[in-house]
Motif scaffolding. Sequence first.
Motif, PDB file in Angstrom:
ATOM      1  N   VAL A  83       0.821  -1.210   0.000  1.00 44.92           N
ATOM      2  CA  VAL A  83       0.000   0.000   0.000  1.00 44.92           C
ATOM      3  C   VAL A  83       0.854   1.259   0.000  1.00 44.92           C
ATOM      4  CG1 VAL A  83      -0.224   0.204   2.516  1.00 44.92           C
ATOM      5  CG2 VAL A  83      -2.065   1.042   1.028  1.00 44.92           C
ATOM      6  N   ARG A  84       2.085   1.175   0.473  1.00 44.93           N
ATOM      7  CA  ARG A  84       2.972   2.349   0.451  1.00 44.93           C
ATOM      8  C   ARG A  84       3.318   2.747  -0.981  1.00 44.93           C
ATOM      9  NH1 ARG A  84       8.115   0.733   3.495  1.00 44.93           N
ATOM     10  NH2 ARG A  84       7.799  -1.069   2.107  1.00 44.93           N
ATOM     11  N   VAL A  85       3.506   1.760  -1.832  1.00 43.43           N
ATOM     12  CA  VAL A  85       3.779   2.016  -3.241  1.00 43.43           C
ATOM     13  C   VAL A  85       2.551   2.653  -3.898  1.00 43.43           C
ATOM     14  CG1 VAL A  85       4.244   0.939  -5.475  1.00 43.43           C
ATOM     15  CG2 VAL A  85       5.484   0.185  -3.440  1.00 43.43           C
ATOM     16  N   GLN A  86       1.401   2.087  -3.627  1.00 44.21           N
ATOM     17  CA  GLN A  86       0.161   2.602  -4.214  1.00 44.21           C
ATOM     18  C   GLN A  86      -0.087   4.046  -3.780  1.00 44.21           C
ATOM     19  OE1 GLN A  86      -2.939  -0.250  -3.203  1.00 44.21           O
ATOM     20  NE2 GLN A  86      -1.503  -1.930  -3.497  1.00 44.21           N
ATOM     21  N   GLN A  87       0.156   4.327  -2.499  1.00 44.42           N
ATOM     22  CA  GLN A  87      -0.088   5.667  -1.990  1.00 44.42           C
ATOM     23  C   GLN A  87       0.895   6.674  -2.576  1.00 44.42           C
ATOM     24  OE1 GLN A  87      -2.757   6.379   0.378  1.00 44.42           O
ATOM     25  NE2 GLN A  87      -2.295   8.335  -0.615  1.00 44.42           N
ATOM     26  N   ALA A  88       2.145   6.262  -2.731  1.00 45.23           N
ATOM     27  CA  ALA A  88       3.158   7.155  -3.304  1.00 45.23           C
ATOM     28  C   ALA A  88       2.772   7.579  -4.715  1.00 45.23           C
ATOM     29  CB  ALA A  88       4.525   6.471  -3.303  1.00 45.23           C
ATOM     30  N   ARG A  89       2.270   6.642  -5.500  1.00 47.14           N
ATOM     31  CA  ARG A  89       1.851   6.957  -6.858  1.00 47.14           C
ATOM     32  C   ARG A  89       0.586   7.810  -6.850  1.00 47.14           C
ATOM     33  NH1 ARG A  89       0.788   1.324  -8.332  1.00 47.14           N
ATOM     34  NH2 ARG A  89       0.097   2.068 -10.359  1.00 47.14           N
ATOM     35  N   ALA A  90      -0.348   7.459  -5.977  1.00 46.32           N
ATOM     36  CA  ALA A  90      -1.627   8.172  -5.927  1.00 46.32           C
ATOM     37  C   ALA A  90      -1.466   9.613  -5.476  1.00 46.32           C
ATOM     38  CB  ALA A  90      -2.592   7.446  -4.994  1.00 46.32           C
ATOM     39  N   PHE A  92       0.580  11.815  -6.380  1.00 50.94           N
ATOM     40  CA  PHE A  92       0.809  12.720  -7.503  1.00 50.94           C
ATOM     41  C   PHE A  92      -0.481  12.999  -8.269  1.00 50.94           C
ATOM     42  CE2 PHE A  92       5.115  11.357  -6.646  1.00 50.94           C
ATOM     43  CZ  PHE A  92       5.868  12.494  -6.915  1.00 50.94           C
ATOM     44  N   VAL A  93      -1.356  12.010  -8.370  1.00 49.58           N
ATOM     45  CA  VAL A  93      -2.644  12.233  -9.019  1.00 49.58           C
ATOM     46  C   VAL A  93      -3.494  13.174  -8.170  1.00 49.58           C
ATOM     47  CG1 VAL A  93      -4.722  11.148  -9.944  1.00 49.58           C
ATOM     48  CG2 VAL A  93      -2.527   9.963 -10.105  1.00 49.58           C
ATOM     49  N   THR A  94      -3.471  12.970  -6.855  1.00 47.41           N
ATOM     50  CA  THR A  94      -4.229  13.853  -5.959  1.00 47.41           C
ATOM     51  C   THR A  94      -3.706  15.279  -6.056  1.00 47.41           C
ATOM     52  OG1 THR A  94      -4.635  12.002  -4.449  1.00 47.41           O
ATOM     53  CG2 THR A  94      -4.964  14.220  -3.576  1.00 47.41           C
ATOM     54  N   ARG A  95      -2.406  15.432  -6.196  1.00 48.01           N
ATOM     55  CA  ARG A  95      -1.820  16.764  -6.370  1.00 48.01           C
ATOM     56  C   ARG A  95      -2.403  17.433  -7.615  1.00 48.01           C
ATOM     57  NH1 ARG A  95       4.641  17.209  -6.674  1.00 48.01           N
ATOM     58  NH2 ARG A  95       4.324  16.078  -4.701  1.00 48.01           N
ATOM     59  N   PHE A  96      -2.547  16.662  -8.679  1.00 48.79           N
ATOM     60  CA  PHE A  96      -3.120  17.184  -9.912  1.00 48.79           C
ATOM     61  C   PHE A  96      -4.561  17.645  -9.691  1.00 48.79           C
ATOM     62  CE2 PHE A  96      -5.046  15.952 -14.207  1.00 48.79           C
ATOM     63  CZ  PHE A  96      -4.700  17.146 -14.815  1.00 48.79           C
ATOM     64  N   LEU A  97      -5.353  16.860  -8.972  1.00 47.31           N
ATOM     65  CA  LEU A  97      -6.738  17.235  -8.721  1.00 47.31           C
ATOM     66  C   LEU A  97      -6.837  18.479  -7.845  1.00 47.31           C
ATOM     67  CD1 LEU A  97      -7.278  14.549 -10.103  1.00 47.31           C
ATOM     68  CD2 LEU A  97      -8.973  14.048  -8.340  1.00 47.31           C
ATOM     69  N   LEU A 143      -7.088   2.638  -5.419  1.00 49.13           N
ATOM     70  CA  LEU A 143      -5.771   2.981  -4.894  1.00 49.13           C
ATOM     71  C   LEU A 143      -4.686   2.182  -5.596  1.00 49.13           C
ATOM     72  CD1 LEU A 143      -4.292   4.747  -2.862  1.00 49.13           C
ATOM     73  CD2 LEU A 143      -4.469   2.885  -1.201  1.00 49.13           C
ATOM     74  N   PHE A 144      -4.953   0.924  -5.916  1.00 44.63           N
ATOM     75  CA  PHE A 144      -4.005   0.108  -6.653  1.00 44.63           C
ATOM     76  C   PHE A 144      -3.664   0.754  -7.992  1.00 44.63           C
ATOM     77  CE2 PHE A 144      -3.006  -3.308  -9.684  1.00 44.63           C
ATOM     78  CZ  PHE A 144      -1.989  -3.984  -9.005  1.00 44.63           C
ATOM     79  N   ASN A 145      -4.622   1.489  -8.537  1.00 43.33           N
ATOM     80  CA  ASN A 145      -4.425   2.170  -9.811  1.00 43.33           C
ATOM     81  C   ASN A 145      -4.093   3.648  -9.641  1.00 43.33           C
ATOM     82  OD1 ASN A 145      -4.998  -0.026 -11.737  1.00 43.33           O
ATOM     83  ND2 ASN A 145      -7.009  -0.030 -10.765  1.00 43.33           N
ATOM     84  N   ALA A 146      -3.515   3.994  -8.480  1.00 47.47           N
ATOM     85  CA  ALA A 146      -3.007   5.344  -8.185  1.00 47.47           C
ATOM     86  C   ALA A 146      -4.111   6.388  -8.038  1.00 47.47           C
ATOM     87  CB  ALA A 146      -1.993   5.792  -9.244  1.00 47.47           C
ATOM     88  N   LEU A 147      -5.292   5.970  -7.602  1.00 48.88           N
ATOM     89  CA  LEU A 147      -6.423   6.876  -7.437  1.00 48.88           C
ATOM     90  C   LEU A 147      -6.892   6.834  -5.986  1.00 48.88           C
ATOM     91  CD1 LEU A 147      -8.314   5.721 -10.665  1.00 48.88           C
ATOM     92  CD2 LEU A 147      -6.783   7.697 -10.445  1.00 48.88           C
ATOM     93  N   ASP A 148      -6.510   7.829  -5.217  1.00 53.78           N
ATOM     94  CA  ASP A 148      -6.859   7.893  -3.794  1.00 53.78           C
ATOM     95  C   ASP A 148      -8.204   8.597  -3.645  1.00 53.78           C
ATOM     96  OD1 ASP A 148      -6.980   8.038  -1.062  1.00 53.78           O
ATOM     97  OD2 ASP A 148      -5.223   9.335  -0.819  1.00 53.78           O
TER      98      ASP A 148
END
Length: 249
Positions: A83-90, A92-97, A143-148
Amino acid sequence: GDHPEWIATYPDGEPTRHLSLAFDGVREFYLRLLREWVEDYEADGINLLFSRSYPFVYYEEPVCVAFADLHGEDMRQVLVTDVRVQQARADFVTRFLREIRVMLDDVGEAQGRHIPCAYLVPLGNSPSNLPPEIAESGLATCLFNALDVKSWISEGLVDYLILHLHVFKQHDGREFQGRIREFTELSRATSTRVMVDIYPRRMPPRQYRKVAASYYEAGADGLAFWDSYGRYYRASEWAFVKRLGHRKD
């Protein structure tokens, strides 16, 4: 084509087929495009599809550096189910939103209106090739797909959350109610409205009715219909689909 260094990459550095939101230049490009839509053309809102070509952040250098700074490990050597990997990627997407919301509020204030955003997110396939502990949870699939999505809702970053659930079999919707409730319970008493996509595309009216009733029972605020241009070939189906938003009927 001008910035191949901004393409999302696999753990071994090989490029995927799309740009990564981990890079400032990519997010800035999309922000300029979205701003043009709402500022110059006064679009009623924006709609982004996170339900295709995901993940939009993978193993790019900014992501690996952020993970190493936080956890002291090489992210490329950690299982993607961590989940740490998934959250790290997500993140950046949340930053975009967040950047989108700031832009929409800026333009909206100047125009005297609230400009809403709609985001489609993948809720998984049935059957799924994901590990069961992920596939059986809508939030975990995202979250697995980088979407928090949990953060999106809590921070007020999404007005219309559209759950894109692929189902390629005859069903009545009940087996997916638990997955949908994960989102509708989070959105309760927030500004986010949850819409659920009805699949498969072709069903007799009685089947559409069963699925719609199940999704409403799970708390859906409304329904969505991916590829609606392919749903009108049978007059009886389309006539009924058009009425599914009248939930009291």
